[in-house]
Design a protein around this motif. Structure first.
Motif, PDB file in Angstrom:
ATOM      1  N   VAL A 117      -9.725  -9.232  -7.548  1.00  0.00           N
ATOM      2  CA  VAL A 117      -8.662  -9.694  -6.655  1.00  0.00           C
ATOM      3  C   VAL A 117      -8.491  -8.690  -5.516  1.00  0.00           C
TER       4      VAL A 117
ATOM      5  N   LEU B  54      -0.702 -13.593   0.294  1.00  0.00           N
ATOM      6  CA  LEU B  54      -0.407 -12.778  -0.875  1.00  0.00           C
ATOM      7  C   LEU B  54       0.686 -11.791  -0.488  1.00  0.00           C
TER       8      LEU B  54
ATOM      9  N   THR C  21     -13.346  -8.249  -2.303  1.00  0.00           N
ATOM     10  CA  THR C  21     -13.347  -9.042  -3.529  1.00  0.00           C
ATOM     11  C   THR C  21     -14.710  -9.113  -4.200  1.00  0.00           C
TER      12      THR C  21
ATOM     13  N   LEU D 151      -5.906 -15.281  -8.519  1.00  0.00           N
ATOM     14  CA  LEU D 151      -4.870 -14.773  -7.621  1.00  0.00           C
ATOM     15  C   LEU D 151      -3.483 -15.002  -8.193  1.00  0.00           C
TER      16      LEU D 151
END
Length: 382
Positions: A233, A256, A267, A378
């Motif tokens: 993540v 986010l 990632t 996520l």
């Protein structure tokens, strides 16, 4: 608060639900016995069907189980039963040696490049010197006798022994880790097989490529921790505004929600395509100050290209990124800090995933299921 062009901050419950793995399509049936004994049933996939990925409920990650290398085997992406039996041997030897599932993915991707998962004999003039077996290992280079390197179990063990001697192999791009073992004349060739190697491990080992750590204690990858698939993540954060919602159909990623100056992680391993300040709607470069809704632009941002034509985008950094175009990055590498530059009214990371090598909106897909299917969900990681 709104951010990333107008994020609606949303609180999320973080309670983890003990739910079983589910399968995306009905062509694959996979059942785990109670008590963790690890029996499973595979139904045959017809023809050249696209490989099936496992999806996870929030907070759940795959767990490797014993792999049957005999009996009926599925067909997957032009890999027949004998090839998948060889893949099962590679996985089982890795389990016996307590190699983390990331190593299984590396080994299978390597064997796909070297032999298409076939136990190759001496090929005469077509052969590279005296290379033999699944990994095209050379007896003249100390890998073993010709009979030994053509034993899939022996060849797998020798591959893992050398892989484990590579410092930091789990953080290296797959192609680099494989090359440290193989010393191939084509060192960049392994990367393209990472996606299908991940799916093979998921198919044969009960979603093990979705787990971080080892198969004894599987868990979802946290920020900076790499799942066996090679993904992690970007930040530990709450998911705010979603992908192409009814109120924001042009929102090509997810927001986010996290405070300024928090680390942003790549990632997956890849190459930096873009690292710059995105102009606002007036064409001005003003990324060193907080933005606002309607300003336009991504602020300071980075695009990274990964194996399989996947591109990830990280927007609204607080200052210039730590990487430059052309840089090679490792999975989990810190590439910048969270901020609120560009079209934003509060600190957050706007994160996008694009397929087919397309950086435009035409290539954008919803990052939430994409990341979940790679063992780095996520949602539920804030």
């Amino acid at each position: 608060m709104t951010a990333g062009g107008g994020v609606v901050a949303a609180g999320r419950r973080r309670a983890r639900r003990a739910v079983a793995l589910t399968v995306v399509t009905s062509t694959l049936a996979l059942f785990c016995c109670a008590g963790g004994a690890g029996a499973f049933l595979l139904t045959t996939l017809g023809g050249d069907s696209e490989p099936t990925d496992l999806t996870l409920a929030a907070g759940q990650c795959g767990q490797g189980e014993p792999v049957a290398a005999t009996g009926e085997m599925p067909r997957l992406d032009n890999f027949g039963p004998s090839q998948l039996r060889n893949a099962a041997v590679i996985i089982n030897i890795g389990r016996q040696m307590k190699v983390p599932p990331r190593g299984w993915v590396v080994a299978i991707a390597t064997a796909i490049q070297e032999s298409r998962l076939s136990n190759l004999p001496y090929l005469g003039a077509r052969n590279d010197h005296d290379s033999l077996g699944l990994f095209q290992q050379r007896p003249s280079q100390g890998w073993g006798t010709p009979a030994q390197v053509r034993d899939p179990a022996y060849a797998s063990r020798k591959f893992y022994e050398r892989l484990l001697r590579v410092d930091g192999w789990q953080q290296l791009p797959l192609t680099d880790a494989a090359q440290r073992v193989q010393r191939s004349a084509f060192p960049d060739a392994y990367a393209k097989h990472e996606p299908v190697a991940t799916r093979i491990v998921n198919l044969l080992a009960n979603g093990a490529a979705l787990a971080a750590g080892d198969a004894v204690d599987p868990r979802c990858a946290e920020a900076g921790e790499i799942a066996a698939s090679g993904w992690t993540v970007p930040v530990r954060a709450v998911v705010g505004s979603g992908f192409r919602t009814a109120s924001r159909p042009g929102h090509n990623g997810v927001d986010l929600i996290i405070g300024k100056e928090k680390d942003i992680h790549a990632t997956a391993a890849g190459r930096v395509l873009v690292s710059r300040c995105d102009p606002d709607h007036r064409g001005a470069l003003s990324c060193d100050v907080d933005g606002h809704p309607g300003k336009g632009g991504c602020g300071w941002f980075v695009d990274i290209q990964h194996a399989g034509g996947v591109i990830t985008r990280y927007c609204h950094m607080v200052r210039a990124p730590f990487v430059r175009a052309g840089d090679t990055v490792r999975a989990g590498q810190v590439i910048g800090k969270v901020g609120s530059s560009g079209n934003s009214s509060g600190p957050h990371l706007h994160f996008e995933v694009h397929l087919g090598g397309l950086r435009s909106s035409a290539g954008a897909v919803n990052p939430v299921p994409f990341m979940r299917e790679r063992g780095a969900p996520l949602e539920g990681n804030g």
